[in-house]
Design an enzyme around this catalytic site. Structure first.
Site, short mmCIF file in Angstrom:
data_model
loop_
_atom_site.label_atom_id
_atom_site.label_comp_id
_atom_site.label_asym_id
_atom_site.label_seq_id
_atom_site.Cartn_x
_atom_site.Cartn_y
_atom_site.Cartn_z
N CYS A 68 14.44 36.26 29.68
CA CYS A 68 14.10 37.31 28.71
C CYS A 68 15.29 37.44 27.76
O CYS A 68 16.04 36.48 27.58
CB CYS A 68 13.74 38.62 29.41
SG CYS A 68 15.11 39.44 30.24
N HIS A 69 15.49 38.60 27.17
CA HIS A 69 16.57 38.77 26.21
C HIS A 69 17.94 38.76 26.89
O HIS A 69 18.81 37.97 26.54
CB HIS A 69 16.37 40.07 25.42
CG HIS A 69 17.28 40.22 24.26
ND1 HIS A 69 17.46 41.42 23.62
CD2 HIS A 69 18.09 39.34 23.60
CE1 HIS A 69 18.33 41.27 22.63
NE2 HIS A 69 18.72 40.02 22.59
#
Length: 110
Positions: A68-69
Protein backbone atom coordinates in the site's frame (compact mmCIF):
# COMPACT_ATOMS: atom_id res chain seq x y z
CA UNK A 1 11.99 -20.35 -0.10
CA UNK A 2 12.55 -23.15 2.34
CA UNK A 3 11.81 -21.22 5.52
CA UNK A 4 8.41 -19.81 6.51
CA UNK A 5 7.59 -16.47 4.94
CA UNK A 6 8.02 -13.60 7.42
CA UNK A 7 5.05 -11.35 8.18
CA UNK A 8 6.81 -8.58 6.26
CA UNK A 9 9.81 -7.95 4.03
CA UNK A 10 11.59 -4.71 3.21
CA UNK A 11 11.83 -3.11 -0.22
CA UNK A 12 15.44 -4.24 -0.63
CA UNK A 13 14.35 -7.87 -0.20
CA UNK A 14 11.60 -7.44 -2.80
CA UNK A 15 14.11 -5.84 -5.17
CA UNK A 16 16.41 -8.87 -4.70
CA UNK A 17 13.49 -11.21 -5.42
CA UNK A 18 12.67 -9.33 -8.61
CA UNK A 19 16.28 -9.25 -9.80
CA UNK A 20 16.86 -12.93 -9.11
CA UNK A 21 13.53 -14.09 -10.54
CA UNK A 22 11.95 -15.33 -7.29
CA UNK A 23 8.35 -16.13 -8.14
CA UNK A 24 5.88 -13.89 -6.31
CA UNK A 25 2.57 -12.09 -6.73
CA UNK A 26 2.46 -8.38 -5.90
CA UNK A 27 -0.96 -7.20 -4.68
CA UNK A 28 -1.53 -3.45 -4.30
CA UNK A 29 -4.42 -2.71 -1.91
CA UNK A 30 -4.49 1.08 -2.45
CA UNK A 31 -7.42 2.91 -4.02
CA UNK A 32 -7.54 3.46 -7.81
CA UNK A 33 -6.69 7.16 -7.50
CA UNK A 34 -3.49 6.15 -5.68
CA UNK A 35 -2.43 3.53 -8.22
CA UNK A 36 -2.88 6.16 -10.95
CA UNK A 37 -0.11 8.18 -9.27
CA UNK A 38 2.36 5.31 -9.02
CA UNK A 39 2.41 1.53 -9.17
CA UNK A 40 5.17 -1.07 -8.88
CA UNK A 41 5.28 -2.81 -12.26
CA UNK A 42 3.38 -6.08 -12.37
CA UNK A 43 1.13 -5.32 -9.41
CA UNK A 44 -2.38 -6.73 -9.20
CA UNK A 45 -4.61 -3.91 -7.98
CA UNK A 46 -7.27 -4.98 -5.45
CA UNK A 47 -8.35 -2.15 -3.11
CA UNK A 48 -8.42 -3.24 0.54
CA UNK A 49 -12.21 -2.91 0.79
CA UNK A 50 -12.64 -5.31 -2.14
CA UNK A 51 -10.17 -7.93 -0.90
CA UNK A 52 -12.73 -10.32 0.68
CA UNK A 53 -14.75 -10.43 -2.56
CA UNK A 54 -11.72 -10.57 -4.87
CA UNK A 55 -9.21 -12.73 -2.98
CA UNK A 56 -9.78 -15.59 -5.42
CA UNK A 57 -8.11 -13.42 -8.10
CA UNK A 58 -4.77 -13.80 -6.30
CA UNK A 59 -2.92 -16.70 -7.92
CA UNK A 60 -1.87 -19.57 -5.66
CA UNK A 61 1.54 -21.20 -5.63
CA UNK A 62 3.80 -18.18 -5.11
CA UNK A 63 4.41 -15.83 -2.17
CA UNK A 64 2.00 -12.90 -2.08
CA UNK A 65 3.63 -9.53 -1.34
CA UNK A 66 0.97 -7.01 -0.32
CA UNK A 67 1.70 -3.31 -0.78
CA UNK A 68 0.00 0.00 0.00
CA UNK A 69 1.23 3.57 0.50
CA UNK A 70 3.23 3.13 3.73
CA UNK A 71 2.45 -0.43 4.91
CA UNK A 72 -0.56 -0.04 7.21
CA UNK A 73 -3.40 -1.14 4.95
CA UNK A 74 -1.26 -3.86 3.43
CA UNK A 75 -0.49 -5.24 6.90
CA UNK A 76 -4.26 -5.41 7.53
CA UNK A 77 -4.63 -7.27 4.23
CA UNK A 78 -1.84 -9.72 5.14
CA UNK A 79 -3.58 -10.44 8.46
CA UNK A 80 -6.85 -11.11 6.66
CA UNK A 81 -5.18 -13.28 4.01
CA UNK A 82 -3.31 -15.32 6.62
CA UNK A 83 -6.47 -15.83 8.69
CA UNK A 84 -8.11 -16.99 5.45
CA UNK A 85 -5.43 -19.63 4.90
CA UNK A 86 -2.90 -17.75 2.77
CA UNK A 87 0.23 -18.35 4.88
CA UNK A 88 2.23 -17.24 1.84
CA UNK A 89 1.21 -13.56 2.29
CA UNK A 90 3.74 -10.96 3.46
CA UNK A 91 3.64 -7.19 3.89
CA UNK A 92 5.96 -4.81 2.03
CA UNK A 93 7.30 -2.66 4.87
CA UNK A 94 7.17 1.03 3.99
CA UNK A 95 4.98 0.44 0.94
CA UNK A 96 5.33 2.16 -2.42
CA UNK A 97 6.71 5.22 -0.65
CA UNK A 98 9.76 3.25 0.54
CA UNK A 99 10.05 1.57 -2.87
CA UNK A 100 10.10 4.96 -4.62
CA UNK A 101 12.56 6.51 -2.18
CA UNK A 102 14.98 3.57 -1.85
CA UNK A 103 14.64 1.45 -5.00
CA UNK A 104 13.06 3.42 -7.87
CA UNK A 105 13.61 7.18 -7.47
CA UNK A 106 11.93 7.80 -10.86
CA UNK A 107 8.60 6.75 -9.29
CA UNK A 108 6.22 9.50 -8.19
CA UNK A 109 5.67 9.97 -4.46
CA UNK A 110 2.62 11.45 -2.73
Amino acid sequence: MDSPLPIQIDVEELARWRLSGVSHVLVDVREPWETEICLIAGSLSIPLGQLPQRAAEIPAGSPVVVVCHHGGRSMQAVGWLRRSGRDDATNLAGGVDAWARRIDPSMAVY
